[in-house]
Design an enzyme around this catalytic site. Sequence first.
Site, PDB file in Angstrom:
ATOM      1  N   ASP A   1     -70.832 -24.362  37.657  1.00 54.88           N
ATOM      2  CA  ASP A   1     -70.167 -25.142  36.611  1.00 54.88           C
ATOM      3  C   ASP A   1     -68.669 -25.197  36.888  1.00 54.88           C
ATOM      4  O   ASP A   1     -67.993 -24.178  36.924  1.00 54.88           O
ATOM      5  CB  ASP A   1     -70.422 -24.498  35.246  1.00 54.88           C
ATOM      6  CG  ASP A   1     -70.125 -25.445  34.097  1.00 54.88           C
ATOM      7  OD1 ASP A   1     -69.059 -26.097  34.125  1.00 54.88           O
ATOM      8  OD2 ASP A   1     -70.944 -25.534  33.175  1.00 54.88           O
TER       9      ASP A   1
ATOM     10  N   SER B   1     -69.917 -31.106  30.474  1.00 56.71           N
ATOM     11  CA  SER B   1     -71.123 -30.594  31.135  1.00 56.71           C
ATOM     12  C   SER B   1     -72.419 -31.151  30.575  1.00 56.71           C
ATOM     13  O   SER B   1     -73.450 -31.114  31.252  1.00 56.71           O
ATOM     14  CB  SER B   1     -71.154 -29.069  31.035  1.00 56.71           C
ATOM     15  OG  SER B   1     -70.074 -28.488  31.730  1.00 56.71           O
TER      16      SER B   1
ATOM     17  N   THR C   1     -75.192 -26.734  30.102  1.00 56.42           N
ATOM     18  CA  THR C   1     -75.898 -26.869  31.386  1.00 56.42           C
ATOM     19  C   THR C   1     -77.326 -26.347  31.324  1.00 56.42           C
ATOM     20  O   THR C   1     -78.269 -27.072  31.652  1.00 56.42           O
ATOM     21  CB  THR C   1     -75.098 -26.201  32.511  1.00 56.42           C
ATOM     22  OG1 THR C   1     -73.808 -26.812  32.584  1.00 56.42           O
ATOM     23  CG2 THR C   1     -75.798 -26.340  33.851  1.00 56.42           C
TER      24      THR C   1
ATOM     25  N   PHE D   1     -78.465 -11.068  27.654  1.00 55.07           N
ATOM     26  CA  PHE D   1     -77.686  -9.874  27.971  1.00 55.07           C
ATOM     27  C   PHE D   1     -76.332  -9.782  27.267  1.00 55.07           C
ATOM     28  O   PHE D   1     -75.620  -8.812  27.446  1.00 55.07           O
ATOM     29  CB  PHE D   1     -77.499  -9.789  29.490  1.00 55.07           C
ATOM     30  CG  PHE D   1     -78.810  -9.776  30.235  1.00 55.07           C
ATOM     31  CD1 PHE D   1     -79.631  -8.669  30.195  1.00 55.07           C
ATOM     32  CD2 PHE D   1     -79.243 -10.895  30.937  1.00 55.07           C
ATOM     33  CE1 PHE D   1     -80.853  -8.657  30.860  1.00 55.07           C
ATOM     34  CE2 PHE D   1     -80.453 -10.895  31.604  1.00 55.07           C
ATOM     35  CZ  PHE D   1     -81.264  -9.772  31.562  1.00 55.07           C
ATOM     36  N   GLU D   2     -75.990 -10.800  26.488  1.00 49.16           N
ATOM     37  CA  GLU D   2     -74.741 -10.776  25.724  1.00 49.16           C
ATOM     38  C   GLU D   2     -74.916 -11.565  24.431  1.00 49.16           C
ATOM     39  O   GLU D   2     -75.760 -12.463  24.344  1.00 49.16           O
ATOM     40  CB  GLU D   2     -73.588 -11.408  26.522  1.00 49.16           C
ATOM     41  CG  GLU D   2     -72.881 -10.465  27.458  1.00 49.16           C
ATOM     42  CD  GLU D   2     -72.046  -9.408  26.747  1.00 49.16           C
ATOM     43  OE1 GLU D   2     -71.752  -9.580  25.541  1.00 49.16           O
ATOM     44  OE2 GLU D   2     -71.703  -8.420  27.403  1.00 49.16           O
TER      45      GLU D   2
ATOM     46  N   HIS E   1     -60.868 -22.823  32.906  1.00 44.47           N
ATOM     47  CA  HIS E   1     -60.327 -23.223  31.612  1.00 44.47           C
ATOM     48  C   HIS E   1     -59.228 -22.261  31.154  1.00 44.47           C
ATOM     49  O   HIS E   1     -58.256 -22.666  30.515  1.00 44.47           O
ATOM     50  CB  HIS E   1     -61.433 -23.264  30.554  1.00 44.47           C
ATOM     51  CG  HIS E   1     -62.260 -24.506  30.574  1.00 44.47           C
ATOM     52  ND1 HIS E   1     -61.715 -25.768  30.560  1.00 44.47           N
ATOM     53  CD2 HIS E   1     -63.614 -24.681  30.598  1.00 44.47           C
ATOM     54  CE1 HIS E   1     -62.690 -26.671  30.578  1.00 44.47           C
ATOM     55  NE2 HIS E   1     -63.845 -26.042  30.600  1.00 44.47           N
TER      56      HIS E   1
ATOM     57  N   ASP F   1     -71.350 -29.663  38.229  1.00 39.53           N
ATOM     58  CA  ASP F   1     -71.432 -30.730  37.239  1.00 39.53           C
ATOM     59  C   ASP F   1     -70.144 -31.546  37.204  1.00 39.53           C
ATOM     60  O   ASP F   1     -70.148 -32.739  36.912  1.00 39.53           O
ATOM     61  CB  ASP F   1     -71.759 -30.166  35.861  1.00 39.53           C
ATOM     62  CG  ASP F   1     -70.935 -28.930  35.509  1.00 39.53           C
ATOM     63  OD1 ASP F   1     -70.131 -28.470  36.339  1.00 39.53           O
ATOM     64  OD2 ASP F   1     -71.103 -28.413  34.387  1.00 39.53           O
ATOM     65  N   HIS F   2     -69.029 -30.893  37.505  1.00 36.22           N
ATOM     66  CA  HIS F   2     -67.709 -31.531  37.488  1.00 36.22           C
ATOM     67  C   HIS F   2     -66.739 -30.593  38.180  1.00 36.22           C
ATOM     68  O   HIS F   2     -67.102 -29.474  38.561  1.00 36.22           O
ATOM     69  CB  HIS F   2     -67.254 -31.805  36.051  1.00 36.22           C
ATOM     70  CG  HIS F   2     -67.296 -30.573  35.190  1.00 36.22           C
ATOM     71  ND1 HIS F   2     -66.379 -29.548  35.300  1.00 36.22           N
ATOM     72  CD2 HIS F   2     -68.172 -30.190  34.233  1.00 36.22           C
ATOM     73  CE1 HIS F   2     -66.688 -28.590  34.443  1.00 36.22           C
ATOM     74  NE2 HIS F   2     -67.773 -28.949  33.785  1.00 36.22           N
TER      75      HIS F   2
ATOM     76  N   HIS G   1     -61.323 -30.302  32.597  1.00 36.63           N
ATOM     77  CA  HIS G   1     -62.097 -30.739  33.756  1.00 36.63           C
ATOM     78  C   HIS G   1     -61.305 -31.800  34.519  1.00 36.63           C
ATOM     79  O   HIS G   1     -60.347 -32.371  33.996  1.00 36.63           O
ATOM     80  CB  HIS G   1     -63.429 -31.336  33.319  1.00 36.63           C
ATOM     81  CG  HIS G   1     -64.316 -30.387  32.595  1.00 36.63           C
ATOM     82  ND1 HIS G   1     -65.445 -30.780  31.907  1.00 36.63           N
ATOM     83  CD2 HIS G   1     -64.241 -29.040  32.443  1.00 36.63           C
ATOM     84  CE1 HIS G   1     -66.032 -29.729  31.375  1.00 36.63           C
ATOM     85  NE2 HIS G   1     -65.312 -28.659  31.678  1.00 36.63           N
TER      86      HIS G   1
END
Length: 520
Positions: free
Chosen positions: A72, A122, A187, A300-301, A352, A389-390, A484
């Site tokens: 991603d 995304s 995604t 897991f989170e 980001h 994706d970008h 992005h």
Amino acid sequence: MQSLFIRPRNIKVQAYLSAFSLALSAPIISAATLPDHMSNTWYSAGQQALEEAKKNHSNNRKAKNVILIVGDGMGVSTVTAARILEGQLNNKDGEKNSLSFEKFPHLALSKTYSANQQTSDSAPTMTAMVTGVKTNDGVLSASQAILNGETDAAKLNTHRLETILEMAEKKGLKTGVISTARITHATPAATYAHTSTRDWETNKDIPANSQIKDIASQLIDNFGENAIGDGIEVVFGGGRSKFIPITLVDPEDSSRTGERTDGRNLTTEWKNKFAGEYIWNKAQFDAINLNQGEPVLGLFERSHMEFEADRKNDVGGEPSLAEMTSKAIDLLENKKGFFLMIEAGRIDHGHHAGNAYRALTDTIELSNAVKIAREKTNSKDTLIIVTADHSHTFTIAGYPKRGNPILGKVIGPGSDTPTLAADNMPYTTLSYANGLGYHFLETGGETVYAEPIQAGRFTDLTSIDTTDEGFHQEALVPLSSETHAGEDVAIFASGPKSHLFQGVKEQNYIFHVMHDAFDY
């Protein structure tokens, strides 16, 4: 201006700088004095590469398995910088290094614009890859007749698009979805969910006037029992809070609860509906019994999984992307075949935040996962596609010498001191066109969002260790989050029908190659 010299806290970075200091003491060889044997080395390497390329043949066999791996936000500049960093962290020639997927035999470029965006998010980009159709911003696996935020469930159902995962389920293949982001994030969600807004991840996000199902519930409700197939066999990622009710305390953080307000515990429903297993920590992950063959949901989170650089500090322990990939292939392997989507979602989040260190180390971990996927499958019957994706507004610039630390300041050929800009201050090789700008934090990554925007030439970097994991690169345009970018991204492919990736293609073309490889 900050002038305190800060030593790197990361052991690998220290080794990387030590290797660089040795390189600085070596004699500089100019092109004019390059020995003939060194010129011959470049020439012979080119000849060897040509011979290897001639060995590539088209594989027109039907694919038993298809693995789609998405970095991603992994634009070309990210791949290049990660390639160099991986080499330098291993005391190798970074520029000549190759990530595992860069050795794939076939390559194309992907146009990432969406139906209504020049620079996309995304949701429509992944929708294009898994349905073969481009759509609007924010929309998951529905056509461009649906606009972001539409609440009409009947209209959405009319314009929903079938995904490659759903097709695999209908054909009786095993399926899997892996992400280091929330499994309800855009995604991974595009593979199994259909909605007008990617942000409707749990039921409390749905407007009161809409009957559209939230993304988390669709992972359960869209499969099995008069729905599609028998259910996804492997789901590994983050986003636990989207699946459990507000009355249930999170197992890893006793101060937090789930987010669902409808009373549903989707982890329990998963176990009951699919006769599966639910896990949330590394010990349970390691204890999975591969011989039982039961579906496994691993969350897991509460939100996204940790960046690879921070994973070792996680309270409950988390598997790496490579470990999840290895386990998933073991669980999915069968005579009929499987479809598996793997996302390195945190590359995007590192960018980001303007923290190249975390974006690049997560890219390196993606490369590790690709290596595992290739080792555990047969290129004769398994199509592996690695793409993005970008991209991001992430640049590699200046004129640094060969071997200069990719995370460091620009130092030109024949010099051992940083090059100065017109403002008489040094600058880094890596930077961003927009975002939060310069920060040096004890913990990097998303902790930067608690800090003020500091775009532009905010401080003199002379005494700042820009290779440290807490360093956030300078940015030109001040924004609350880096954005992005809109240029093409790469598609790397290996296995059946991989030769069909050549030239510049629309992003939705990826679906059509997967569909053709499966021969649906």
